[in-house]
Scaffold this active site. Structure first.
Site, PDB file in Angstrom:
ATOM      1  N   THR A 123      41.291 -11.923   2.371  1.00  0.00           N
ATOM      2  CA  THR A 123      41.093 -12.293   3.784  1.00  0.00           C
ATOM      3  C   THR A 123      42.199 -13.233   4.267  1.00  0.00           C
ATOM      4  O   THR A 123      42.797 -13.965   3.462  1.00  0.00           O
ATOM      5  CB  THR A 123      39.719 -12.988   3.962  1.00  0.00           C
ATOM      6  OG1 THR A 123      39.651 -13.569   5.262  1.00  0.00           O
ATOM      7  CG2 THR A 123      39.497 -14.102   2.939  1.00  0.00           C
ATOM      8  N   ASP A 124      42.410 -13.263   5.579  1.00  0.00           N
ATOM      9  CA  ASP A 124      43.398 -14.199   6.143  1.00  0.00           C
ATOM     10  C   ASP A 124      42.972 -15.654   5.943  1.00  0.00           C
ATOM     11  O   ASP A 124      43.802 -16.558   5.980  1.00  0.00           O
ATOM     12  CB  ASP A 124      43.642 -13.906   7.640  1.00  0.00           C
ATOM     13  CG  ASP A 124      42.403 -13.990   8.521  1.00  0.00           C
ATOM     14  OD1 ASP A 124      41.300 -14.283   8.016  1.00  0.00           O
ATOM     15  OD2 ASP A 124      42.543 -13.759   9.742  1.00  0.00           O
ATOM     16  N   GLU A 125      41.663 -15.880   5.730  1.00  0.00           N
ATOM     17  CA  GLU A 125      41.172 -17.263   5.607  1.00  0.00           C
ATOM     18  C   GLU A 125      41.744 -17.985   4.396  1.00  0.00           C
ATOM     19  O   GLU A 125      41.664 -19.211   4.311  1.00  0.00           O
ATOM     20  CB  GLU A 125      39.639 -17.294   5.547  1.00  0.00           C
ATOM     21  CG  GLU A 125      39.016 -16.805   6.821  1.00  0.00           C
ATOM     22  CD  GLU A 125      37.545 -17.167   6.969  1.00  0.00           C
ATOM     23  OE1 GLU A 125      37.085 -18.124   6.339  1.00  0.00           O
ATOM     24  OE2 GLU A 125      36.866 -16.468   7.740  1.00  0.00           O
ATOM     25  N   TYR A 147      33.795 -20.615   1.026  1.00  0.00           N
ATOM     26  CA  TYR A 147      34.024 -19.155   1.058  1.00  0.00           C
ATOM     27  C   TYR A 147      35.495 -18.833   0.831  1.00  0.00           C
ATOM     28  O   TYR A 147      35.843 -18.059  -0.061  1.00  0.00           O
ATOM     29  CB  TYR A 147      33.550 -18.565   2.397  1.00  0.00           C
ATOM     30  CG  TYR A 147      34.136 -17.190   2.674  1.00  0.00           C
ATOM     31  CD1 TYR A 147      33.717 -16.079   1.947  1.00  0.00           C
ATOM     32  CD2 TYR A 147      35.122 -17.006   3.648  1.00  0.00           C
ATOM     33  CE1 TYR A 147      34.269 -14.823   2.191  1.00  0.00           C
ATOM     34  CE2 TYR A 147      35.671 -15.753   3.892  1.00  0.00           C
ATOM     35  CZ  TYR A 147      35.245 -14.665   3.165  1.00  0.00           C
ATOM     36  OH  TYR A 147      35.796 -13.416   3.387  1.00  0.00           O
ATOM     37  N   LYS A 151      37.508 -16.937  -2.214  1.00  0.00           N
ATOM     38  CA  LYS A 151      38.317 -15.732  -1.983  1.00  0.00           C
ATOM     39  C   LYS A 151      39.761 -15.965  -2.445  1.00  0.00           C
ATOM     40  O   LYS A 151      40.408 -15.075  -2.989  1.00  0.00           O
ATOM     41  CB  LYS A 151      38.303 -15.327  -0.507  1.00  0.00           C
ATOM     42  CG  LYS A 151      36.988 -14.771  -0.005  1.00  0.00           C
ATOM     43  CD  LYS A 151      36.589 -13.439  -0.647  1.00  0.00           C
ATOM     44  CE  LYS A 151      37.449 -12.284  -0.212  1.00  0.00           C
ATOM     45  NZ  LYS A 151      36.942 -10.989  -0.758  1.00  0.00           N
TER      46      LYS A 151
HETATM   47  P1  NAD Z   1      29.339  -7.795   3.802  1.00  0.00           P
HETATM   48  O1  NAD Z   1      28.736  -9.132   3.561  1.00  0.00           O
HETATM   49  O2  NAD Z   1      28.938  -7.006   5.002  1.00  0.00           O
HETATM   50  O3  NAD Z   1      29.099  -6.862   2.530  1.00  0.00           O
HETATM   51  C1  NAD Z   1      29.223  -7.324   1.217  1.00  0.00           C
HETATM   52  C2  NAD Z   1      28.607  -6.296   0.287  1.00  0.00           C
HETATM   53  O4  NAD Z   1      28.802  -6.735  -1.064  1.00  0.00           O
HETATM   54  C3  NAD Z   1      27.101  -6.106   0.486  1.00  0.00           C
HETATM   55  O5  NAD Z   1      26.770  -4.734   0.522  1.00  0.00           O
HETATM   56  C4  NAD Z   1      26.474  -6.790  -0.731  1.00  0.00           C
HETATM   57  O6  NAD Z   1      25.251  -6.193  -1.131  1.00  0.00           O
HETATM   58  C5  NAD Z   1      27.575  -6.582  -1.772  1.00  0.00           C
HETATM   59  N1  NAD Z   1      27.526  -7.591  -2.841  1.00  0.00           N
HETATM   60  C6  NAD Z   1      27.447  -8.943  -2.698  1.00  0.00           C
HETATM   61  N2  NAD Z   1      27.388  -9.534  -3.902  1.00  0.00           N
HETATM   62  C7  NAD Z   1      27.462  -8.546  -4.823  1.00  0.00           C
HETATM   63  C8  NAD Z   1      27.480  -8.522  -6.249  1.00  0.00           C
HETATM   64  N3  NAD Z   1      27.381  -9.665  -6.964  1.00  0.00           N
HETATM   65  N4  NAD Z   1      27.588  -7.332  -6.879  1.00  0.00           N
HETATM   66  C9  NAD Z   1      27.665  -6.180  -6.155  1.00  0.00           C
HETATM   67  N5  NAD Z   1      27.629  -6.136  -4.830  1.00  0.00           N
HETATM   68  C10 NAD Z   1      27.551  -7.307  -4.163  1.00  0.00           C
HETATM   69  O7  NAD Z   1      30.928  -8.047   3.801  1.00  0.00           O
HETATM   70  P2  NAD Z   1      32.073  -7.356   4.659  1.00  0.00           P
HETATM   71  O8  NAD Z   1      32.184  -8.054   5.957  1.00  0.00           O
HETATM   72  O9  NAD Z   1      31.903  -5.891   4.605  1.00  0.00           O
HETATM   73  O10 NAD Z   1      33.344  -7.792   3.797  1.00  0.00           O
HETATM   74  C11 NAD Z   1      33.831  -6.964   2.749  1.00  0.00           C
HETATM   75  C12 NAD Z   1      35.029  -7.645   2.110  1.00  0.00           C
HETATM   76  O11 NAD Z   1      36.039  -7.872   3.089  1.00  0.00           O
HETATM   77  C13 NAD Z   1      34.710  -9.013   1.502  1.00  0.00           C
HETATM   78  O12 NAD Z   1      35.415  -9.124   0.292  1.00  0.00           O
HETATM   79  C14 NAD Z   1      35.224 -10.010   2.541  1.00  0.00           C
HETATM   80  O13 NAD Z   1      35.603 -11.210   1.935  1.00  0.00           O
HETATM   81  C15 NAD Z   1      36.415  -9.244   3.098  1.00  0.00           C
HETATM   82  N6  NAD Z   1      36.771  -9.593   4.487  1.00  0.00           N
HETATM   83  C16 NAD Z   1      35.863  -9.508   5.498  1.00  0.00           C
HETATM   84  C17 NAD Z   1      36.253  -9.770   6.810  1.00  0.00           C
HETATM   85  C18 NAD Z   1      35.294  -9.673   7.972  1.00  0.00           C
HETATM   86  O14 NAD Z   1      35.707  -9.951   9.101  1.00  0.00           O
HETATM   87  N7  NAD Z   1      34.057  -9.248   7.775  1.00  0.00           N
HETATM   88  C19 NAD Z   1      37.566 -10.147   7.088  1.00  0.00           C
HETATM   89  C20 NAD Z   1      38.465 -10.265   6.021  1.00  0.00           C
HETATM   90  C21 NAD Z   1      38.063  -9.956   4.737  1.00  0.00           C
HETATM   91  O1  TDX Z   2      26.835 -18.573  15.598  1.00  0.00           O
HETATM   92  C1  TDX Z   2      28.093 -18.651  15.577  1.00  0.00           C
HETATM   93  N1  TDX Z   2      28.737 -19.352  16.569  1.00  0.00           N
HETATM   94  C2  TDX Z   2      30.103 -19.508  16.607  1.00  0.00           C
HETATM   95  O2  TDX Z   2      30.630 -20.158  17.517  1.00  0.00           O
HETATM   96  C3  TDX Z   2      28.890 -18.038  14.544  1.00  0.00           C
HETATM   97  C4  TDX Z   2      28.212 -17.258  13.437  1.00  0.00           C
HETATM   98  C5  TDX Z   2      30.244 -18.194  14.595  1.00  0.00           C
HETATM   99  N2  TDX Z   2      30.841 -18.915  15.575  1.00  0.00           N
HETATM  100  C6  TDX Z   2      32.317 -19.054  15.560  1.00  0.00           C
HETATM  101  C7  TDX Z   2      32.876 -19.542  14.246  1.00  0.00           C
HETATM  102  C8  TDX Z   2      34.216 -18.842  14.163  1.00  0.00           C
HETATM  103  O3  TDX Z   2      35.213 -19.626  14.792  1.00  0.00           O
HETATM  104  O4  TDX Z   2      32.851 -17.745  15.743  1.00  0.00           O
HETATM  105  C9  TDX Z   2      34.011 -17.543  14.924  1.00  0.00           C
HETATM  106  C10 TDX Z   2      33.786 -16.350  14.027  1.00  0.00           C
HETATM  107  O5  TDX Z   2      32.773 -16.704  13.092  1.00  0.00           O
HETATM  108  P1  TDX Z   2      32.264 -15.674  11.970  1.00  0.00           P
HETATM  109  O6  TDX Z   2      31.842 -14.412  12.621  1.00  0.00           O
HETATM  110  O7  TDX Z   2      31.311 -16.392  11.093  1.00  0.00           O
HETATM  111  O8  TDX Z   2      33.637 -15.329  11.218  1.00  0.00           O
HETATM  112  P2  TDX Z   2      34.716 -16.261  10.462  1.00  0.00           P
HETATM  113  O9  TDX Z   2      34.130 -17.550  10.054  1.00  0.00           O
HETATM  114  O10 TDX Z   2      35.942 -16.311  11.327  1.00  0.00           O
HETATM  115  O11 TDX Z   2      34.980 -15.378   9.146  1.00  0.00           O
HETATM  116  C11 TDX Z   2      35.111 -13.935   9.236  1.00  0.00           C
HETATM  117  O12 TDX Z   2      36.445 -13.529   9.201  1.00  0.00           O
HETATM  118  C12 TDX Z   2      37.115 -13.626   7.976  1.00  0.00           C
HETATM  119  C13 TDX Z   2      34.296 -13.236   8.141  1.00  0.00           C
HETATM  120  O13 TDX Z   2      32.961 -13.664   8.166  1.00  0.00           O
HETATM  121  C14 TDX Z   2      34.913 -13.457   6.791  1.00  0.00           C
HETATM  122  O14 TDX Z   2      34.215 -12.699   5.801  1.00  0.00           O
HETATM  123  C15 TDX Z   2      36.335 -13.020   6.827  1.00  0.00           C
HETATM  124  O15 TDX Z   2      36.984 -13.287   5.616  1.00  0.00           O
END
Ligand code: NAD
Ligand code: TDX
Length: 332
Positions: A123-125, A147, A151
């Site tokens: 992730t970019d984070e 988190y 990562k």
């Molecule tokens: P999500 O939380 O929607 O899904 C995570 C999945 O992993 C779920 O299906 C969960 O059951 C499974 N899981 C969790 N722990 C597990 C374990 N111990 N063994 C097997 N399965 C397990 O997440 P997402 O948003 O789809 O993110 C997927 C990946 O992309 C993650 O690695 C996250 O860090 C990365 N990512 C997400 C975002 C975003 O904006 N959502 C951005 C950048 C990177």
């Molecule tokens: O209730 C809320 N109110 C609010 O103001 C929530 C849940 C979030 N926020 C803000 C926090 C962040 O600045 O919105 C922004 C986005 O929040 P999230 O949706 O929780 O995302 P973020 O924390 O940016 O992280 C996401 O992007 C990178 C994903 O959850 C991560 O898995 C990914 O790696």
């Protein structure tokens, strides 16, 4: 070819798998999904059955199970993670276990069985927070939340397996994803589902924090370009090109749901809240021809429409999460 995909009952992994299953080319892989089905995973994200899909419920920390599945795999795309920053602030244990130990368990097994490419979805984070400009892949990692620290650990561990053992590891670091099937705790689906239910939305702090929004299908396109054409040991940033402050995003969501600013609750800021993320994605563009295809305005409108039309998908997930949170509060 057998592709092992971890975490594909979640948001991004399931979008990736549905995309691969839809493309019925002669070289289309058989996909084995390994997912624990935590609160964030649901089988409703995947087809109930498909000739090229095997679903295994299990934990990526289960070394015996992972070894058995890796023995049958040719390649890996690793999505499984604890993914929500706010949950990592409440407790880091599950994040270290799944994101760090789980990734190490997969890497060890991939090495034993000579499996590669192994695409690690980071992730970019991991870069931290940036006031101006964008991070290139060479920028040092300075994660701020439990988190992102977990990562960053798994990201570096994956790269170490390439440098130390020569394992064909490729790392992607992408910006904030949006689209259908995102668990309704992340800001867009939380705000949309609350607004559709007539509830208010909690905007953290002054709402000035900036995120770069990437449609989940564009992210999946980037991941598959890296799997099929990327180079071993390389990191690829994947960006979306639409930077918005949370206040701007909230305005768009209110408009899309026909609601006013009186539906916004100004709540306490997230602890250690990163101000801005921005990746420079010229490497994946120049090397692999990646360009995001979704325009944010229509992508967001389609996403809001999907949540409006698919209450059956998110209502039970929200109810279950609320029940679990009440039980957790009663314990303390
Ligand atoms: P999500 O939380 O929607 O899904 C995570 C999945 O992993 C779920 O299906 C969960 O059951 C499974 N899981 C969790 N722990 C597990 C374990 N111990 N063994 C097997 N399965 C397990 O997440 P997402 O948003 O789809 O993110 C997927 C990946 O992309 C993650 O690695 C996250 O860090 C990365 N990512 C997400 C975002 C975003 O904006 N959502 C951005 C950048 C990177
Ligand atoms: O209730 C809320 N109110 C609010 O103001 C929530 C849940 C979030 N926020 C803000 C926090 C962040 O600045 O919105 C922004 C986005 O929040 P999230 O949706 O929780 O995302 P973020 O924390 O940016 O992280 C996401 O992007 C990178 C994903 O959850 C991560 O898995 C990914 O790696």
């Amino acid at each position: 070819m057998n592709l092992l995909v971890t975490g594909a009952a979640g948001f991004i992994g399931s979008t990736y798998v549905r995309g691969l299953l839809a493309a019925d080319t002669p070289d289309a892989p058989h996909i084995t999904v390994l997912d624990k089905l935590t609160y964030a995973g649901t089988l409703t994200n995947l087809p109930a059955s498909h000739p090229r899909l095997t679903f295994v419920q299990g934990d990526i920390c289960d070394a015996e199970l992972v070894d058995r599945l890796m023995a049958e795999a040719d390649q890996v795309v690793h999505f499984a993670a604890e993914s929500h920053v706010d949950r990592s602030i409440d407790g880091a244990g599950a994040f270290v276990r799944t994101n760090v130990v789980g990734t190490q368990t997969l890497l060890d097994a991939a090495l034993r069985h000579g499996v590669g490419p192994f695409v690690h979805v980071s992730t970019d984070e991991v870069y931290g927070s940036i006031e101006t400009g964008s991070w290139p892949e060479s920028h040092p990692l300075q994660p701020n939340s439990p988190y992102s620290a977990s990562k960053a650990s798994s990201d570096l561990l994956a790269l170490a397996f390439h440098r130390t053992h020569g394992l064909d590891v490729r790392v992607t670091r992408c910006s904030n994803n949006y689209g259908p099937h995102q668990f309704p705790e992340k800001v867009i689906p939380l705000f949309v589902s609350n607004l559709l239910d007539g509830k208010n939305v909690p905007l953290y702090g002054d709402g000035s924090n900036v995120r770069d929004w990437l449609h989940v299908e564009d992210h999946c396109q980037g991941i598959d370009l890296v799997r099929t054409g990327g180079r071993a040991g390389e990191v690829y940033n994947i960006g979306g090109g639409t930077e918005l402050s949370n206040k701007e995003l909230t305005g768009l969501l209110l408009e899309a749901c026909g609601a006013d600013w009186d539906r916004v609750d100004r709540v306490a800021d997230r602890k250690g809240h990163d101000q801005r993320y921005s990746v420079d994605w010229s490497k994946i563009h120049d090397e692999l021809g990646y360009t995001p295809k979704h325009d944010f305005t229509s992508g967001l409108a389609d996403t809001v429409a999907w949540y409006r039309d698919n209450r059956d998908w998110w209502e039970p997930l929200k109810e279950r999460a609320a029940l679990e949170s009440r039980k957790e509060q009663e314990k303390h």
